[in-house]
Each structure stands twice: as C-alpha cells, then as structure tokens.
Scaffold this motif. Sequence first.
Motif, PDB file in Angstrom:
ATOM      1  N   LEU A  10      -3.765 -22.693  17.240  1.00 10.21           N
ATOM      2  CA  LEU A  10      -3.532 -23.643  18.336  1.00 10.21           C
ATOM      3  C   LEU A  10      -3.717 -22.958  19.690  1.00 10.21           C
ATOM      4  O   LEU A  10      -4.289 -23.542  20.607  1.00 10.21           O
ATOM      5  N   LEU A  11      -3.242 -21.714  19.804  1.00  9.60           N
ATOM      6  CA  LEU A  11      -3.412 -20.979  21.058  1.00  9.60           C
ATOM      7  C   LEU A  11      -4.886 -20.732  21.332  1.00  9.60           C
ATOM      8  O   LEU A  11      -5.356 -20.898  22.462  1.00  9.60           O
ATOM      9  N   LYS A  12      -5.628 -20.357  20.298  1.00  9.37           N
ATOM     10  CA  LYS A  12      -7.066 -20.126  20.469  1.00  9.37           C
ATOM     11  C   LYS A  12      -7.759 -21.402  20.944  1.00  9.37           C
ATOM     12  O   LYS A  12      -8.584 -21.372  21.863  1.00  9.37           O
ATOM     13  N   LEU A  13      -7.396 -22.526  20.344  1.00  3.89           N
ATOM     14  CA  LEU A  13      -7.962 -23.812  20.746  1.00  3.89           C
ATOM     15  C   LEU A  13      -7.561 -24.170  22.178  1.00  3.89           C
ATOM     16  O   LEU A  13      -8.386 -24.648  22.963  1.00  3.89           O
ATOM     17  N   ALA A  14      -6.306 -23.901  22.528  1.00  3.53           N
ATOM     18  CA  ALA A  14      -5.829 -24.185  23.887  1.00  3.53           C
ATOM     19  C   ALA A  14      -6.603 -23.358  24.910  1.00  3.53           C
ATOM     20  O   ALA A  14      -6.956 -23.861  25.981  1.00  3.53           O
ATOM     21  N   ILE A  15      -6.898 -22.113  24.573  1.00  5.71           N
ATOM     22  CA  ILE A  15      -7.658 -21.259  25.490  1.00  5.71           C
ATOM     23  C   ILE A  15      -9.080 -21.793  25.632  1.00  5.71           C
ATOM     24  O   ILE A  15      -9.614 -21.890  26.744  1.00  5.71           O
ATOM     25  N   GLU A  16      -9.703 -22.173  24.509  1.00  3.90           N
ATOM     26  CA  GLU A  16     -11.068 -22.714  24.562  1.00  3.90           C
ATOM     27  C   GLU A  16     -11.124 -23.975  25.422  1.00  3.90           C
ATOM     28  O   GLU A  16     -11.990 -24.110  26.290  1.00  3.90           O
TER      29      GLU A  16
END
Length: 86
Positions: A10-16
């Motif tokens: 989820l964090l990776k997606l939020a950063i993207e």
Amino acid sequence: MKAGKNDAKLLKLAIEIGVGYAKKRGFSDFDKGISPKDKVECIYRLLVKDKLIQPLATDKEDGPNMKHKLILWITRQLPEEHPLLK
C-alpha cells in the motif's frame, strides 16, 4: 500502530500515485537518487498543503507516522474490493 499485512504494498502504491499527483501539480519528477524516506515526506507535505490529509501533530511528524498517513490516504482512494484491502 500495528502494521497490516499489505502495508508495504500500500505504501509503494501511495508513493507511485503521490508522485503522479505531484507531477500533475507541476512538480518535476523525483530523481533516481531521492530516497524513499524523502519521497514519503515530500508527498505527505504536498497532500497536507492541498488539504487532502490532515497534518500530524508537530511532535508526531516522523517517518513511520508519515508512512502511516500515506497508507491511510491510499486506502481511502481504493475501491472496497481492491485486493490490497483484503
């Protein structure tokens, strides 16, 4: 704050998505040399400035809390049936 099983994804997606949002707002792309920690802080501050998330208390502004805020933000953006929310 307890970490969920999909928090890293989820964090990776939020950063993207946050980087895409920043580009649409006129910011240049993040250089390859910028650390994930710095990206999290930049995206967090942009979302607070645009009033898309509520700011943390000053004494709580640290990496883990900013990451948590981004995870909460992206979870609210995703549809209920998204695989990362299960």
